[in-house]
Write a protein that holds these residues in place. Structure first.
Motif, PDB file in Angstrom:
ATOM      1  N   PRO A 188       0.817  -1.222   0.000  1.00  0.00           N
ATOM      2  CA  PRO A 188       0.000   0.000   0.000  1.00  0.00           C
ATOM      3  C   PRO A 188       0.844   1.262   0.000  1.00  0.00           C
ATOM      4  CG  PRO A 188       0.030  -1.010   2.177  1.00  0.00           C
ATOM      5  CD  PRO A 188       0.711  -1.973   1.252  1.00  0.00           C
ATOM      6  N   ALA A 189       0.199   2.357  -0.389  1.00  0.00           N
ATOM      7  CA  ALA A 189       0.851   3.654  -0.391  1.00  0.00           C
ATOM      8  C   ALA A 189       1.255   4.028   1.031  1.00  0.00           C
ATOM      9  CB  ALA A 189      -0.077   4.718  -0.986  1.00  0.00           C
ATOM     10  N   GLY A 190       2.361   4.794   1.115  1.00  0.00           N
ATOM     11  CA  GLY A 190       2.811   5.285   2.406  1.00  0.00           C
ATOM     12  C   GLY A 190       3.766   4.369   3.123  1.00  0.00           C
ATOM     13  N   VAL A 191       4.165   3.243   2.493  1.00  0.00           N
ATOM     14  CA  VAL A 191       5.032   2.276   3.167  1.00  0.00           C
ATOM     15  C   VAL A 191       6.483   2.401   2.716  1.00  0.00           C
ATOM     16  CG1 VAL A 191       5.503  -0.189   3.461  1.00  0.00           C
ATOM     17  CG2 VAL A 191       3.158   0.642   3.549  1.00  0.00           C
ATOM     18  N   VAL A 192       6.714   2.488   1.412  1.00  0.00           N
ATOM     19  CA  VAL A 192       8.084   2.431   0.903  1.00  0.00           C
ATOM     20  C   VAL A 192       8.807   3.756   1.141  1.00  0.00           C
ATOM     21  CG1 VAL A 192       7.371   0.781  -0.846  1.00  0.00           C
ATOM     22  CG2 VAL A 192       7.545   3.186  -1.460  1.00  0.00           C
ATOM     23  N   ALA A 193      10.113   3.656   1.311  1.00  0.00           N
ATOM     24  CA  ALA A 193      10.949   4.841   1.517  1.00  0.00           C
ATOM     25  C   ALA A 193      12.163   4.754   0.606  1.00  0.00           C
ATOM     26  CB  ALA A 193      11.384   4.949   2.979  1.00  0.00           C
ATOM     27  N   HIS A 194      12.753   5.922   0.356  1.00  0.00           N
ATOM     28  CA  HIS A 194      13.827   5.962  -0.640  1.00  0.00           C
ATOM     29  C   HIS A 194      15.009   5.087  -0.249  1.00  0.00           C
ATOM     30  CE1 HIS A 194      15.474   8.564   2.296  1.00  0.00           C
ATOM     31  NE2 HIS A 194      16.095   9.428   1.536  1.00  0.00           N
ATOM     32  N   PHE A 195      15.583   4.486  -1.315  1.00  0.00           N
ATOM     33  CA  PHE A 195      16.744   3.606  -1.278  1.00  0.00           C
ATOM     34  C   PHE A 195      16.435   2.212  -0.742  1.00  0.00           C
ATOM     35  CE2 PHE A 195      18.882   7.886  -0.587  1.00  0.00           C
ATOM     36  CZ  PHE A 195      19.044   8.105  -1.937  1.00  0.00           C
ATOM     37  N   GLU A 196      15.195   1.927  -0.439  1.00  0.00           N
ATOM     38  CA  GLU A 196      14.842   0.565  -0.048  1.00  0.00           C
ATOM     39  C   GLU A 196      14.816  -0.336  -1.285  1.00  0.00           C
ATOM     40  OE1 GLU A 196      11.990   1.424   3.839  1.00  0.00           O
ATOM     41  OE2 GLU A 196      11.085   0.974   1.891  1.00  0.00           O
ATOM     42  N   GLU A 197      15.180  -1.594  -1.070  1.00  0.00           N
ATOM     43  CA  GLU A 197      15.114  -2.605  -2.133  1.00  0.00           C
ATOM     44  C   GLU A 197      13.866  -3.458  -1.901  1.00  0.00           C
ATOM     45  OE1 GLU A 197      17.140  -2.879  -4.633  1.00  0.00           O
ATOM     46  OE2 GLU A 197      18.834  -1.608  -4.056  1.00  0.00           O
ATOM     47  N   TRP A 198      12.964  -3.451  -2.870  1.00  0.00           N
ATOM     48  CA  TRP A 198      11.726  -4.231  -2.764  1.00  0.00           C
ATOM     49  C   TRP A 198      11.709  -5.322  -3.831  1.00  0.00           C
ATOM     50  CZ3 TRP A 198       7.727  -3.885   0.757  1.00  0.00           C
ATOM     51  CH2 TRP A 198       7.829  -2.836   1.692  1.00  0.00           C
ATOM     52  N   GLY A 199      11.304  -6.510  -3.438  1.00  0.00           N
ATOM     53  CA  GLY A 199      11.205  -7.616  -4.380  1.00  0.00           C
ATOM     54  C   GLY A 199       9.860  -8.306  -4.257  1.00  0.00           C
ATOM     55  N   CYS A 200       9.454  -8.951  -5.332  1.00  0.00           N
ATOM     56  CA  CYS A 200       8.203  -9.713  -5.320  1.00  0.00           C
ATOM     57  C   CYS A 200       8.442 -11.036  -6.043  1.00  0.00           C
ATOM     58  CB  CYS A 200       7.076  -8.942  -5.990  1.00  0.00           C
ATOM     59  SG  CYS A 200       5.464  -9.764  -5.860  1.00  0.00           S
ATOM     60  N   ASP A 201       8.270 -12.134  -5.307  1.00  0.00           N
ATOM     61  CA  ASP A 201       8.339 -13.481  -5.879  1.00  0.00           C
ATOM     62  C   ASP A 201       6.912 -13.980  -6.073  1.00  0.00           C
ATOM     63  OD1 ASP A 201      11.050 -13.306  -5.663  1.00  0.00           O
ATOM     64  OD2 ASP A 201      11.201 -14.557  -3.873  1.00  0.00           O
ATOM     65  N   VAL A 202       6.626 -14.512  -7.260  1.00  0.00           N
ATOM     66  CA  VAL A 202       5.274 -14.977  -7.566  1.00  0.00           C
ATOM     67  C   VAL A 202       5.358 -16.397  -8.121  1.00  0.00           C
ATOM     68  CG1 VAL A 202       3.149 -14.554  -8.848  1.00  0.00           C
ATOM     69  CG2 VAL A 202       4.539 -12.623  -8.081  1.00  0.00           C
ATOM     70  N   THR A 203       4.554 -17.300  -7.541  1.00  0.00           N
ATOM     71  CA  THR A 203       4.426 -18.654  -8.077  1.00  0.00           C
ATOM     72  C   THR A 203       3.012 -18.838  -8.623  1.00  0.00           C
ATOM     73  OG1 THR A 203       3.815 -19.534  -5.914  1.00  0.00           O
ATOM     74  CG2 THR A 203       6.142 -19.627  -6.522  1.00  0.00           C
TER      75      THR A 203
END
Length: 562
Positions: free
Chosen positions: A260-275
């Motif tokens: 959701p909006a309002g969670v991520v902050a600059h320079f963070e690394e986000w990943g998404c694994d999908v099966t």
């Protein structure tokens, strides 16, 4: 050289056999388990240089004689016996024509009859395999002494068979199965006639393709919502469902479909694994990663003020809430005069002074903003600002005015900015948005002489409660004693829209009426005709309460006619 033995009469005689015969028990195996009280076939192989068919055979069990049948021409000999429960020694002896004896013995154990049993260990129930994959089959078995095992499939039919030797406890095979749902059956037949089966259901299914995953936006900034866009296919055209795993800086975050909006902050690394899952098996994970980028700082405005020195004050913002550093550059006619926030140079009247401010959040330099100041001109001053009327009510039209001055004698205009409970509202010098009781209305006044703006000042007012309004009349205007009911007709309203509670009192001949009253519209608003006497003087009073203020009104006096 040929050696002949001669008899006394001189005739030649055959030589005696000087080599003992051979014999070996071949079944049962040493230390084997056999069924007690059931027939057991023992077998042995013998040899003799004079021919095995000439041997004398003696079988014993625990020294008790069993059989004496001679071997056949191949040397094979057998004996069928029925042992009692327990441990035994089985022995066979052969004697040749020279009375040379050779024996062979084994130990064996006669056990109770064991019903054959079969248990499939692998594959396990509802296990899924890929097409063409060899499936490892393993089953635990029991049943004495020799067994015959088969594997079969509801889809592929007979798969294979094997003889299970005495003493074995499990059986292993490898088979490739066709695509589909298979009911696998393992059948075991023991030598004693015992039978056992076990079944297991497995699925041979092609897993879905590895999903293609994209995270949107692909260059997110602080506060952005992240969404995974996923595509995959299935060779079997099965409907697919997807499982998501979001990570933040390599650590698990959630299994939701988005961040959701309002969670991520600059320079963070986000990943998404999908099966992907087709209802039977899951694919390997598709992966996407993004890095939250920095948002550069922004200079919104630059204000130059002149007291004894020139002061450059920027207004700036940073979406990541990083602290902002500023770089200053003062100039006149393109010539740089200083790089501090304060300029102490003496500038000639009529000269324009410029201050360029460039922001830096420690990661990125933002775009500069330029402010200017015309020397010789003094900024106008707003010394007071007013909101009227005061007090203000829901029905009031609020307007603002300000007291201003300008040392240069310039005409001063004022711009007003309104807020209602801290939220920007529409209006110029007059507020055009509606207000409600309890609203805190603020107005900010900013003076301008057409060259520069002066400092803003503000004031507030709280919208007060509006008192209910009441109008009364008596009906009829000329009542007749004993004929007409006398009704106190009330008209009430509240500008704030509050619900009103009302009460009505009556006076007769200047004194309070304590008798009975009736109700026509409001409680107690009617004096029955029977209580009206000719010549009496009547009036009513109504009190209205909106919960904050109370108002009352009295009617005119009427005299009862006859």
């Amino acid at each position: 050289m040929l050696l002949l033995l001669l008899a006394c009469n001189g005739d030649a005689v055959a030589p005696r056999h000087t080599v003992a015969p051979d014999v070996t028990i071949t079944a049962p195996l040493p230390n084997a388990e056999v069924m007690a009280t059931e027939a057991v076939k023992a077998a042995a192989m013998s040899d003799d240089d004079g021919g095995p068919e000439n041997l004398i055979v003696s079988w014993t069990l625990d020294s008790a004689p069993l059989c004496a049948d001679p071997p056949d021409v191949t040397g094979y000999l057998e004996c069928v016996f029925t042992p009692e429960l327990g441990e035994h020694v089985l022995r066979v002896e052969v004697t040749d024509g020279d009375e040379l004896v050779t024996g062979s013995e084994i130990g064996l154990t006669a056990v109770e009859h064991v019903i054959a049993s079969a248990t499939i260990n692998t594959p396990t129930e509802l296990e899924v395999y890929a097409p063409g994959e060899e499936v490892a089959f393993n089953a635990s078995i029991a049943g004495m002494p020799t067994m015959f095992a088969t594997w079969s499939s509801s889809e592929d039919g007979f798969l294979g068979q094997a003889s299970v030797e005495e003493g074995s406890t499990d059986i292993d095979d490898l088979f490739a199965l066709s695509r589909g749902t298979h009911l696998l059956t393992f059948s075991l037949t023991a030598a004693d006639g015992g039978k056992a089966t076990d079944t297991v259901t497995v699925l041979v299914d092609a897993p879905p393709d590895i999903p293609t995953v994209e995270i949107s936006p692909n260059s997110p900034r602080t506060g952005d919502a992240l969404t995974a866009r996923v595509s995959s296919s299935d060779d079997d055209d099965d409907a697919l469902t997807f499982a998501y795993t979001w990570t933040k800086n390599g650590q698990f975050y959630s299994n939701e479909t988005s961040v959701p909006a309002g969670v991520v902050a600059h320079f963070e690394e986000w990943g998404c694994d999908v099966t992907a899952n087709d209802g039977y098996t899951s694919s390997r994970a598709g992966t996407a990663n993004v890095r939250v980028v920095n948002s550069p700082p922004v200079v919104d405005d630059v204000l130059i003020e002149l007291t004894d020195v020139f002061t450059c004050t920027p207004t700036a913002s940073d979406y990541d809430n990083d602290p902002i550093l500023f770089q200053y550059e003062w100039s006149v006619d393109g010539v740089v005069l200083g790089t501090d926030s304060v300029l102490t140079d003496s500038i000639a009247s009529g000269t324009a002074v410029f201050c360029e401010v460039t922001p830096n959040d420690g990661y990125e330099i933002g775009i500069g903003q330029v402010g200017s100041y015309s020397v010789g001109n003094h900024p106008p001053v707003a010394s007071a600002v007013f909101i009227g009327p005061n007090p203000a009510f829901t029905t009031s039209t609020l307007s603002a005015s300000a007291t201003t001055s300008d040392d240069d004698g310039d005409t001063v205009s004022v711009s007003f900015a309104w807020t209602i409970d801290g939220v920007a509202a529409a209006g110029t010098d007059v507020l055009t948005d509606p207000v409600a009781r309890g609203n805190v209305v603020a107005v900010s006044a900013t003076p301008s002489d057409g060259k520069v703006s002066g400092a803003s000042i503000s004031t507030t007012i709280t919208v007060a409660n509006s008192v209910p309004s009441v109008a009364l009349a008596l009906s009829p205007a000329s009542p007749i004693a004993g004929v007409d009911d006398l009704i106190c007709v009330a008209t009430t309203s509240d500008p704030d829209g509050d619900a009103l509670s009302t009460s009505i009192s009556w006076t007769v001949n200047a004194g309070p009426w304590t008798g009975a009253t009736g109700t026509t519209t409001l409680t107690g608003d009617t004096i029955p005709a029977a209580d009206l006497g000719a010549g009496d003087s009547w009036s009513c009073t109504l009190t209205a309460d909106d919960g904050l203020d109370i108002t009352s009104a009295s009617s005119a006096v009427v005299t009862i006619g006859s």
